[in-house]
Design an enzyme around this catalytic site. Structure first.
Site, PDB file in Angstrom:
ATOM      1  N   SER A 110       0.836  -1.202   0.000  1.00 45.92           N
ATOM      2  CA  SER A 110       0.000   0.000   0.000  1.00 45.92           C
ATOM      3  C   SER A 110       0.869   1.249   0.000  1.00 45.92           C
ATOM      4  CB  SER A 110      -0.964  -0.029   1.179  1.00 45.92           C
ATOM      5  OG  SER A 110      -1.865   1.045   1.145  1.00 45.92           O
ATOM      6  N   ASP A 258      -1.393   0.889  -4.143  1.00 43.27           N
ATOM      7  CA  ASP A 258      -2.194  -0.192  -4.716  1.00 43.27           C
ATOM      8  C   ASP A 258      -3.570   0.261  -5.174  1.00 43.27           C
ATOM      9  OD1 ASP A 258      -2.990   0.101  -1.991  1.00 43.27           O
ATOM     10  OD2 ASP A 258      -3.925  -1.872  -2.035  1.00 43.27           O
TER      11      ASP A 258
END
Length: 495
Positions: A110, A258
């Site tokens: 992330s 992401d």
């Protein structure tokens, strides 16, 4: 040995978004074992058919390619068929699995720096929840040790385990929005897409242009950039203001690594806070029930836009459980959002005869498109969309490399369960800066409401050694000032 033992030994543990750890700790063996534990859990619970397909996607970190191979090798060894969906947004991977009733996983860290990575797991029905995490922890560790050397790397090259990329999941993700939003609904808008290293950069361009917007790509990076939508770096602030100063753009959009957490900037170059973007998106979609963590801006309740607002602990698994709670009560048009901007759909949304299928996982693209469409429909610049919301402003920041055990111990010293004693303890630390304490909330971390209505919420991160502070006040300047003061106070807690 169980998977839980491996977590302890490797230092790669579950957080609210799956397994994460330092790249050097995420060896081939560790990533193989995690995937095997996830699939073994599904098989034991009857949710994994023989020869089942498993979707695999990844972000643009340098370590992602190697980890994808380890995950694919584990899937093959458990009798599954890995489908490589490409470097596409996390919600696109999840949507692929939900549409087919297939498990999937996304290799991503992330927003965290690229010296770390992770694996996000999705059940055939959506994200893993806390009960699933416990089931995975208890799975026996069955690994053919001859596959790995003493450092945990594959002895032989296993790259053939990862098949050729299948572009279907990406195309389906684009169609999800191109089919729901009216053709040409963003015509007349000029949008800057801050690409950096987000795996969502292509999807943003394709969807925006597909809906009629004019798009300019900005800030492309071959090197991974750790954009955190909940703690926006000074670099992102400066870039947005510089781009906006040209007068070319009606809005700016971006996402984290992401593609599940959005950044939406207005025509002045100000990035919208994630929880305000969530309110605007929910309102544009006509939501009835809204679920959001305790850290989100209280303007959602004060706005009166929604029939029900349910507060939860921080993390998408808790938001998902809260959304299911509302669905079980018979409510439709249920959505959720987080302070980081991630937006989730628990139920289908219908508008003008078009259906947007439920997607109970964080998504970035939906938020940006909904806000831009609201701007067009209302004939207002993005900066004016929130003008009719109650004037509450939030700010957030974090102290990196802050040991979780120290953070929890410090908060436990304040919040022990005795209301009178705990208020006094909180006031002893924060009273000089913020005044008398009115209330404490220990739902997740420690949320302190002061008599003047200001809020300071302190919370150790669930997936990194960080201590976060969220502040809320009646002006942006005061919220930012409060956050700076909190950072100064918390930094002294390291000693």
């Amino acid at each position: 040995m169980q998977i839980g033992d491996l977590m302890t030994m490797s230092g790669v543990a579950f957080g609210t978004s799956g397994a994460r750890g330092l790249v050097q700790a995420m060896t081939d063996r560790v990533c193989y074992a995690y995937t095997a534990g996830f699939l073994g859990y599904l098989r034991a619970s009857g949710a994994l058919a023989p020869n089942a397909e498993v979707g695999l996607g990844g972000d643009l970190r340098p370590s992602t390619s190697r980890i994808l191979v380890a995950c694919a090798r584990a899937a093959l060894d458990l009798g599954c068929r890995p489908r490589y969906l490409g470097r596409i947004p996390s919600p696109a991977v999840a949507a692929w699995g939900l549409a087919r009733g297939a498990p999937s996983l996304m290799v991503t860290g992330s927003h965290i720096p690229d010296d770390r990575n992770g694996i996000k797991f999705n059940l055939p029905t959506g994200e893993i929840l806390k009960r699933d995490e416990e089931g995975i922890r208890g799975q026996p560790l069955e690994v053919a040790e001859t596959l790995f050397d003493t450092a945990g790397a594959f002895v032989e090259d296993q790259s053939d385990a990862l098949p050729e990329e299948d572009p279907l999941a990406y195309r389906d993700y684009l169609d999800r929005y191109l089919d729901f939003f009216p053709s040409g609904c963003l015509s007349g808008l000029h949008v800057g897409v801050y690409e950096h290293s987000s795996v969502a950069r292509g999807a943003y361009v394709d969807v925006l242009e597909g809906l009629g917007a004019r798009v300019t790509r900005l800030g492309f990076s071959e090197v991974f950039v750790p954009v955190d939508t909940e703690a926006i770096r000074p670099e992102e602030v400066s870039l947005a203001r510089d781009w906006a100063a040209t007068g070319r753009f009606d809005a700016l959009v971006s996402a984290d690594g992401d593609g599940d957490r959005p950044l939406v900037g207005d025509e002045t170059g100000e990035w919208l806070r994630g929880d305000i973007a969530g309110i605007l998106c929910a309102r544009q979609l006509g939501a009835r029930g809204v679920v959001t963590p305790v850290s989100s801006n209280t303007a959602v309740e004060r706005s009166g836009c929604f029939e029900t607002v349910l507060r939860t602990r921080i993390g998408s698994p808790f938001v998902i459980e809260g959304m299911q709670n509302l669905v079980d009560r018979g409510m439709d048009r249920v959505v959720g959002y987080e302070a980081n901007g991630g937006f989730l759909l628990a139920t289908d949304i219908e508008q003008d005869g078009r259906i947007l299928p439920a997607l109970p996982t964080r998504d970035a693209v939906l938020v940006a498109i909904a806000i831009l469409r609201a701007s067009v429909e209302q004939g207002k610049p993005v900066s004016a969309l929130s003008a009719d919301l109650p004037r509450r402003f939030t700010w957030s920041d974090r102290l990196k490399d802050f040991p979780t055990e120290i953070a929890r111990a410090r908060l436990a010293e304040i919040h022990r369960g005795d209301p009178a004693r705990d208020k006094a303890a909180a006031q002893a630390v924060f009273g000089a800066a913020f005044g008398p304490v009115a209330d404490l909330d220990g739902t997740d971390g420690l949320r302190i409401t002061f008599v003047n209505g200001e809020i300071a919420h302190l919370r150790p991160s669930g997936n990194a050694p960080e201590l976060r502070a969220y502040t809320e006040a009646d002006s942006s300047e005061r919220a930012e000032e409060m956050n700076r003061i909190c950072m100064e106070i918390l930094s002294r807690w390291r000693a």
